[in-house]
Motif scaffolding. Sequence first.
Motif, PDB file in Angstrom:
ATOM      1  N   GLU A  79       0.975  -1.056  -0.199  1.00 17.45           N
ATOM      2  CA  GLU A  79      -0.375  -0.258  -0.246  1.00 17.45           C
ATOM      3  C   GLU A  79       0.752   0.869  -0.112  1.00 17.45           C
ATOM      4  O   GLU A  79       0.898   2.547  -0.788  1.00 17.45           O
ATOM      5  N   GLY A 137      -5.945   3.739   1.706  1.00 18.79           N
ATOM      6  CA  GLY A 137      -4.046   3.397   2.091  1.00 18.79           C
ATOM      7  C   GLY A 137      -4.109   3.435   3.277  1.00 18.79           C
ATOM      8  O   GLY A 137      -3.238   2.612   4.068  1.00 18.79           O
TER       9      GLY A 137
ATOM     10  N   ASP B  55      -3.721  -6.619  -1.606  1.00 22.54           N
ATOM     11  CA  ASP B  55      -3.694  -5.565  -1.571  1.00 22.54           C
ATOM     12  C   ASP B  55      -5.661  -4.469  -2.320  1.00 22.54           C
ATOM     13  O   ASP B  55      -5.901  -4.894  -2.681  1.00 22.54           O
TER      14      ASP B  55
END
Lengths: 167, 128
Positions: A79, A137, B55
Amino acid sequence: MGALPRKRTLVNGERNPVEAAVPARSPIGNTRDRVLEEIAVHINGDTDIVAARQKGRVLAGTLGFSSSELTLIATAISELARNIVLYAKQGEIVLRVLERGEQRGIMVRAGDQGPGIPDVRRALQGGFSTSRSLGLGLPGVRRLMDEFEIESRVGYGTTVTARKWKR
Amino acid sequence: MEVPILKQGPYLIASIQSALSDADLVQLRDALVEQVGRLRSRGVIVDVTALDVMDSFATRTLRDITFMIRLRGAETVIVGIQPDVAFTMVQLGLKLEGVPTALDLEEGITFLSKKDGSPAKETNSRER
């Protein structure tokens, strides 16, 4: 468990002090930490994101983290590296093995000289993003790691430092 | 690294073999959306067993694939999300809402065959 550092967030952005957990002028990072090993990964494109998280997983693996912790760490690196690619185009991920007293852990520092984050407070709230992402994020990385610090100045760049300690 | 896409009867199976860059994921998305029309597939299985990290970008791209394929008239199922990956996704708040998931390839095929009403065992004999 009681001796573990508590989760904390430092925001030393000139315009955006969010939590005054330390005096505003104290340096980001922790001088109590001894650096046992360091790897730097230059981030210049999306394949570097994969390289950074793989190196981080291997480095954290030497500390004996569990496999789910290794996945958390690798995902956090992913991230942070993606933020560099998306917002700053290029930057660097520094991975360190740290020792603080009896504890060992891994530090991930993502640094860039990109545009900076105008509103750090908002960027740390869930669901907020100015680019193509889920907006998870930074808040996500903060949840995954034990310690999280961000320093951002518009026009100068952003540095995010996160640490996870071996339990 | 390009993801191989296999045609199995009325279904497409994309079996991810290694870590993927963002560009690889986008390439996979575009290839599936194109092939589901060209091969007139009824369903798509994306096997992520080999992915050690999911992710926010990977999660969003898988969701995009599912919704784009659905707009094309076919169904997608994501199979093989590993326990550590599932744990991290939950910690991150990544939910894959609206995206069907199944334990493994076999369960994925069973899911799709229920969706399109054809028995799972026929998948080999059905062509085009």
